[in-house]
Design an enzyme around this catalytic site. Structure first.
Site, PDB file in Angstrom:
ATOM      1  N   ARG A   1       0.653  -1.053   0.010  1.00  0.00           N
ATOM      2  CA  ARG A   1       0.033  -0.069   0.000  1.00  0.00           C
ATOM      3  C   ARG A   1       0.963   1.371  -0.101  1.00  0.00           C
ATOM      4  O   ARG A   1       0.432   2.260  -0.457  1.00  0.00           O
ATOM      5  CB  ARG A   1      -0.923   0.130   1.224  1.00  0.00           C
TER       6      ARG A   1
ATOM      7  N   TYR B   1     -13.411  18.544 -15.078  1.00  0.00           N
ATOM      8  CA  TYR B   1     -14.052  17.367 -15.373  1.00  0.00           C
ATOM      9  C   TYR B   1     -15.265  17.158 -14.471  1.00  0.00           C
ATOM     10  O   TYR B   1     -15.187  17.723 -13.197  1.00  0.00           O
ATOM     11  CB  TYR B   1     -13.051  16.059 -14.926  1.00  0.00           C
TER      12      TYR B   1
ATOM     13  N   ASP C   1      -5.053  19.023 -14.327  1.00  0.00           N
ATOM     14  CA  ASP C   1      -5.702  17.985 -14.856  1.00  0.00           C
ATOM     15  C   ASP C   1      -5.034  18.221 -16.646  1.00  0.00           C
ATOM     16  O   ASP C   1      -5.697  18.859 -17.199  1.00  0.00           O
ATOM     17  CB  ASP C   1      -6.859  17.647 -14.755  1.00  0.00           C
TER      18      ASP C   1
ATOM     19  N   LYS D   1      -6.912   6.884 -19.642  1.00  0.00           N
ATOM     20  CA  LYS D   1      -7.240   7.430 -21.072  1.00  0.00           C
ATOM     21  C   LYS D   1      -5.963   7.062 -21.896  1.00  0.00           C
ATOM     22  O   LYS D   1      -5.799   5.915 -22.017  1.00  0.00           O
ATOM     23  CB  LYS D   1      -7.306   9.143 -21.140  1.00  0.00           C
TER      24      LYS D   1
HETATM   25  C1  LIG Z   1     -10.416  14.969 -17.764  1.00  0.00           C
HETATM   26  C2  LIG Z   1     -10.584  13.870 -16.959  1.00  0.00           C
HETATM   27  N1  LIG Z   1      -9.893  13.779 -15.861  1.00  0.00           N
HETATM   28  C3  LIG Z   1      -9.909  12.908 -15.008  1.00  0.00           C
HETATM   29  C4  LIG Z   1     -10.879  11.617 -15.336  1.00  0.00           C
HETATM   30  C5  LIG Z   1     -11.216  10.766 -14.294  1.00  0.00           C
HETATM   31  O1  LIG Z   1     -10.262   9.536 -14.437  1.00  0.00           O
HETATM   32  P1  LIG Z   1     -10.538   7.992 -14.005  1.00  0.00           P
HETATM   33  O2  LIG Z   1     -12.061   7.734 -14.764  1.00  0.00           O
HETATM   34  O3  LIG Z   1      -9.447   7.085 -14.302  1.00  0.00           O
HETATM   35  O4  LIG Z   1     -11.142   8.375 -12.456  1.00  0.00           O
HETATM   36  C6  LIG Z   1     -11.555  11.719 -16.616  1.00  0.00           C
HETATM   37  C7  LIG Z   1     -12.320  10.526 -16.830  1.00  0.00           C
HETATM   38  O5  LIG Z   1     -13.050  10.629 -17.807  1.00  0.00           O
HETATM   39  C8  LIG Z   1     -11.392  12.781 -17.456  1.00  0.00           C
HETATM   40  O6  LIG Z   1     -12.039  12.878 -18.516  1.00  0.00           O
END
Ligand SMILES: Cc1ncc(COP(=O)(O)O)c(C=O)c1O
Length: 398
Positions: free
Chosen positions: A60, A113, A185, A210
């Protein structure tokens, strides 16, 4: 838009690693499928415990397979340290929590997001932490939202519905002058096309789910930055909330990393070809793609990114129902959320209130996968011909 040498070097970086020659010369890092590590003396055990993030005590905290992926990602990002999580949201929530205490204030871009916005607005708010959402394309709006108790500026550039950018160097400079931590992000661009740490941003997050994974078979996240900031997350939220990446996932993602620059170059080429084609279609009002000269922040995109990926949207005056009927007819674009994998995807929704070109009713988001761009364009055209013919027949019956 291309800094070829930097992009070329990435192909070498992903093919070579710091562990070359170890592990009996295994070309891939072995999967350390173990929850704990044992010691032949109590003294060694105590030493390891005192330095848990460098040594191996418990998975962990630190697992060699996960650590290998973290070191590769840190190298690509130009970071001192990376920490991998069970999902993008685990990395996002840990990063946000790590930088805030009761009474603090966050400034976040309004196109972040959805679940990130939700986390700030409805979860973090339970701990007397306030968030102001701002138009990220305006440095003035960001500056005006800052308060004496602002501790975190949260960016997402480009955003992944309307593909709006923030001026990263300017945002980072502003935040630093006020002692505010900046986190971004950067999932859309990946470290292949954008390295925010070089522009002064403190922490970069990616949903590994992604492009970094790219096979639509893994869920993961990563945060990268200084040893001080990422180390605090590692010994705090990573250990305490426990949203860790498994050794199996890390090994799977490590394989995918080898082809990341290669895949991204194809997503970029095909994405632009499909976007340019859509610009000429009668059902399209506006295409939101930072690689098109028509994008309002095209010059900024060229300045702070080395390229563009395969996700973009367009606005249409047609109803969401019509665009959904069109989506149903597509052969290669599958209907689904997420993006960044080998496959092309589509979603069609009403334009969010307050956004969009005049007269826009639908916001259609496309992910252009690794298929032939010509096949994808033919698919879009044929499906539209049928959809338009059906709509005309319905109108003549009325
Ligand atoms: C721009 C963006 N950031 C973060 C995330 C979250 O990622 P996860 O689905 O791996 O938790 C997403 C998921 O669609 C996303 O599109």
């Amino acid at each position: 838009m291309h800094k070829i040498n930097q992009r070329e070097n990435l192909h070498t970086s992903v093919a070579h690693d710091p562990y070359d020659g170890r592990h009996h010369g295994a070309i891939h890092i072995p999967i350390y499928q173990t929850s704990l590590f044992s010691f032949d003396s109590y003294e060694r055990f105590m030493q390891a415990h005192a330095d848990e993030h460098q040594q191996h005590v418990y998975s962990r905290g630190n697992n060699p397979t996960v650590r290998f992926l973290e070191d590769k990602l840190a190298e690509l990002e130009g970071a001192e340290m990376s920490k991998c999580f069970a999902s993008g949201m685990a990395a996002i929530s840990a990063t946000i929590l790590s930088n805030l205490q009761a009474g603090d204030h966050v400034v976040c871009v309004d196109q972040a997001y959805g679940p990130t916005r939700h986390f700030l607005e409805h979860y973090v708010s339970r701990f007397q932490i306030e968030t102001t959402f701002v138009d990220g394309s305006s440095l003035e709006a960001i500056e005006a939202a800052l308060q004496p108790n602002t501790k975190l500026l949260y960016l997402e550039s480009p955003s992944t519905m309307l593909f709006q950018l923030q001026d990263l160097a300017a945002c980072a400079k502003l935040a630093r002058s006020r002692g505010i931590v900046t986190a971004i992000d950067g999932t859309w661009a990946t470290p292949v096309f954008q390295r925010p740490l070089e522009l002064g941003v403190d922490l970069v997050i990616h949903s590994i789910t992604k492009y970094i994974s790219g096979q639509s078979d893994s869920v993961g996240g990563v945060v990268s930055g200084s040893k001080e900031l990422v180390g605090r997350i590692a010994s705090g939220e990573y250990m305490l909330l426990g949203g860790i990446m498994s050794a199996h996932t890390a090994a799977q993602v490590e394989r995918c990393l080898r082809t990341l620059p290669l895949r991204l170059e194809r997503h970029e080429r095909s994405g632009l070809k499909v976007a340019e084609h859509l610009c000429r279609q009668p059902y399209v009002l506006r295409v939101n793609h930072p690689g098109l000269p028509s994008h309002p922040q095209y010059e900024l995109a060229k300045r702070q990114m080395d390229g563009t990926s395969g996700l973009f949207s367009f606005e249409s005056a047609e109803s969401p129902e019509t665009m959904r009927a069109w989506s149903d007819r597509l052969r290669y674009f599958k209907i689904g959320v997420s993006w960044g994998g080998f496959e092309s995807l589509i979603t069609a929704n009403p334009v969010p209130t307050g956004y969009g070109a005049p007269g826009a009713r639908s916001l259609v988001r496309l992910h252009v996968g690794l298929e032939s761009a010509d096949d994808l364009i033919r698919d879009l055209d044929e499906a539209w011909e049928q959809t338009a013919a059906e709509a005309a027949a319905e109108r003549s019956e009325q």
